[in-house]
Write a protein that holds these residues in place. Structure first.
Motif, short mmCIF file in Angstrom:
data_model
loop_
_atom_site.label_atom_id
_atom_site.label_comp_id
_atom_site.label_asym_id
_atom_site.label_seq_id
_atom_site.Cartn_x
_atom_site.Cartn_y
_atom_site.Cartn_z
N ILE A 220 -6.87 3.88 10.93
CA ILE A 220 -5.87 3.16 10.13
C ILE A 220 -4.92 2.41 11.07
CG2 ILE A 220 -3.90 3.39 8.57
CD1 ILE A 220 -6.47 3.97 7.14
N ASN A 221 -4.66 1.15 10.74
CA ASN A 221 -3.66 0.37 11.47
C ASN A 221 -2.38 0.34 10.63
OD1 ASN A 221 -2.11 -1.49 12.89
ND2 ASN A 221 -3.81 -2.88 13.28
N ILE A 222 -1.31 0.94 11.16
CA ILE A 222 -0.01 0.97 10.47
C ILE A 222 0.82 -0.21 10.96
CG2 ILE A 222 2.09 2.30 10.06
CD1 ILE A 222 0.52 4.82 10.82
N LYS A 223 1.38 -0.95 10.02
CA LYS A 223 2.31 -2.03 10.36
C LYS A 223 3.53 -1.92 9.46
CE LYS A 223 -1.16 -5.30 12.07
NZ LYS A 223 -1.90 -6.56 11.81
N LEU A 224 4.70 -2.02 10.06
CA LEU A 224 5.93 -1.85 9.31
C LEU A 224 6.09 -2.90 8.23
CD1 LEU A 224 8.47 -0.93 12.15
CD2 LEU A 224 7.05 0.59 10.76
N MET A 225 5.63 -4.13 8.51
CA MET A 225 5.81 -5.21 7.54
C MET A 225 4.89 -5.07 6.34
SD MET A 225 8.31 -6.76 8.78
CE MET A 225 9.06 -5.87 10.16
N LYS A 226 3.79 -4.38 6.49
CA LYS A 226 2.94 -4.07 5.34
C LYS A 226 3.51 -2.89 4.56
CE LYS A 226 -0.77 -3.11 7.54
NZ LYS A 226 -2.13 -2.62 7.79
N ALA A 227 3.91 -1.86 5.28
CA ALA A 227 4.34 -0.61 4.64
C ALA A 227 5.68 -0.72 3.95
CB ALA A 227 4.39 0.51 5.69
N GLY A 228 6.50 -1.68 4.38
CA GLY A 228 7.85 -1.78 3.83
C GLY A 228 8.87 -1.01 4.64
N GLY A 229 8.52 -0.72 5.91
CA GLY A 229 9.48 -0.07 6.79
C GLY A 229 9.02 1.26 7.34
N LEU A 230 9.90 1.90 8.07
CA LEU A 230 9.57 3.13 8.78
C LEU A 230 9.33 4.30 7.85
CD1 LEU A 230 12.21 2.62 11.59
CD2 LEU A 230 9.77 2.93 12.02
N HIS A 231 10.11 4.42 6.78
CA HIS A 231 9.97 5.61 5.93
C HIS A 231 8.61 5.65 5.25
CE1 HIS A 231 11.02 2.88 2.65
NE2 HIS A 231 10.83 3.84 1.77
#
Length: 363
Positions: A264-275
C-alpha cells in the motif's frame, strides 16, 4: 491553546526539470500553504498541492474548502482536542482530501509545539531517519538512462521509474536503465494507471522473464478497477502496490479484504491528513502488508509531515518522498533535512518549521 485564525497563502516553486508521468506533466509546484494561528501566538503550518488528475482538487477548490467551509468550523477549538478537531474536519464536507490534509497537518504541528514534542515521536518514534528513492520521469529511454545515472551518482540506491504510456516502450526503458545502473540499484516502477489488466500481466511477465529484478510495480491499472488490480497481483510474481486505488482507509480496507495487492502507498493528500493515514497504516499492519510513504509534488511542509509518519511507524518500510529534492528552490525554513537519499527528522517541536519564504497570502 485554541485555534484563533487560519491564513491561506501560496508559493510557486519551479522544478529542476519537468515532472512527467502517464497522467500529467508539471513544470512548477503550485502549493497552497496555510498558517494556523493559535491564541498563544504559535503558528502551525500545513500544505496542499493541487493534483486534479488524482485527488480532483484544484488550487481554487482547496482555497474555497478551507476558507469557506472547513476552516471556520475549527476556530475556537482547543488544539488538545485532536479527536474532536479531526472529526470536525472529516464531517465538514465530502471529498476535498487535500484541503483536509492541509488543516490536519497544521493542527498536528500546533499540537507538537503545544507539548514540545517532534511529530515523528508523537506518531510512534520508531526511527529518526528514512531512505527515499528518486523518481525518474517518463521520457525517451536515453533520457531516462541519463537521469538514472545522475541519480545513482548523487547517492540514490533506489529509483522509481515512471512508465505506463506504451508497454513495448516501457520494456525498452526499463531494460536500458537496468543495463546502465547495474544490479545493485533497486528499481521500482510506477505505471500511474497506464495499463489494462491483461497488458499489465503480459508486460510484468516480460520483465520477470528478462531478469530485470523489479522490486515492485505501483498502480498498473486504473484506480477504480479493484478486480483488475487483484487479477494482476494474482498472475505475477512481482509485488504489486496500490496507490491511486488506495485512496483512503475505506478503500484500503476493501483492497486488503480482497487481497488485491501486496503493498500500500500512503499519501497524506489522498487520505485527508495524518489522522486518516495512521488508520491506513494500522489496517495494513493488522494484515501484515508493508506500506510505502509517498507524496505529491509538494513543498517541504508536506514532505516533513509525511516523513514524520514514515519515521514513526515500523510498517512504513519504504519511502518515495523526493518531491522537495525535485524543486529548484526550498523556501521552507526548518523541517526535514536531506543528505543524498537520507531524510533526517528534526527534534524540534511539531514539524520544526519556522517560516516559508515567498509565501503570498490569499484573501
Amino acid at each position: 491553546m485554541k485555534i484563533a485564525a487560519i491564513r491561506i497563502g501560496k508559493v510557486s516553486i519551479p522544478l529542476k526539470k519537468p515532472f512527467k508521468t502517464a497522467l500529467r506533466q508539471v513544470h512548477s509546484a503550485e502549493d497552497i500553504i496555510i498558517k494556523m494561528i493559535a491564541d498563544t501566538g504559535e503558528t502551525g503550518f500545513g500544505n496542499a498541492p493541487p493534483t486534479a488528475v488524482i485527488t480532483g482538487d484544484s488550487q481554487d477548490s482547496i482555497i474555497a474548502a478551507i476558507r469557506d467551509t472547513i476552516g471556520p468550523k475549527l476556530i475556537g477549538m482547543d488544539v488538545d482536542n485532536l479527536e474532536g478537531i479531526m472529526t470536525t474536519i472529516d464531517a465538514a464536507m465530502l471529498h476535498n482530501s487535500s484541503a483536509k490534509a492541509a488543516l490536519d497537518i497544521a493542527v498536528y504541528d500546533l499540537f507538537g509545539k503545544r507539548h514540545g514534542i517532534p511529530l515523528y515521536k508523537l506518531l510512534g518514534g520508531y526511527r529518526q531517519g528514512i531512505t527515499t528513492d528518486l523518481t525518474i520521469s517518463i521520457n525517451a529511454p536515453e533520457e531516462m538512462v541519463a537521469d538514472s545515472l545522475a541519480a545513482v551518482a548523487a547517492g540514490y540506491t533506489e529509483l522509481k521509474l515512471k512508465v505506463g504510456t506504451e508497454a513495448a516502450l516501457d520494456i525498452q526503458r526499463v531494460q536500458a536503465i537496468r543495463a546502465a545502473v547495474g544490479q545493485d540499484v533497486k528499481i521500482r516502477l510506477d505505471a500511474n494507471q497506464g495499463w489494462s489488466p491483461k497488458e499489465a500481466v503480459r508486460t510484468i511477465r516480460k520483465f520477470e522473464d528478462m531478469g530485470l529484478g523489479i522490486e515492485l510495480i505501483e498502480q498498473p491499472v486504473p484506480a477504480h478497477d479493484f478486480a483488475g488490480l487483484k487479477y494482476v497481483t494474482d498472475q505475477v510474481e512481482t509485488d504489486i502496490m496500490a496507490d491511486e486505488s488506495a485512496f483512503g482507509a475505506y478503500e484500503v480496507f476493501q483492497l486488503l479484504a480482497m487481497r488485491a495487492c501486496d503493498l500500500i502507498n500512503i499519501k497524506l493528500m489522498k487520505a485527508g491528513g495524518l489522522h486518516n493515514a495512521v488508520k491506513i497504516a494500522h489496517l495494513a499492519e493488522t494484515m501484515g502488508i508493508q506500506c510505502m510513504m509517498g507524496c505529491m509534488l509538494e513543498s517541504k511542509v508536506g514532505i516533513t509531515a509525511a516523513a514524520s509518519l514514515a519515521a514513526g511507524k515500523k510498517i512504513i518500510s519504504t519511502a518515495d518522498l523526493d518531491a522537495a529534492v525535485l524543486l529548484a528552490e526550498d523556501p521552507v525554513i526548518g523541517g526535514v533535512s536531506f543528505s543524498k537519499n537520507q531524510l533526517s527528522i528534526s527534534d524540534a517541536p511539531g514539524l520544526g518549521i519556522t517560516d516559508v519564504q515567498g509565501w503570498q497570502e490569499i484573501q
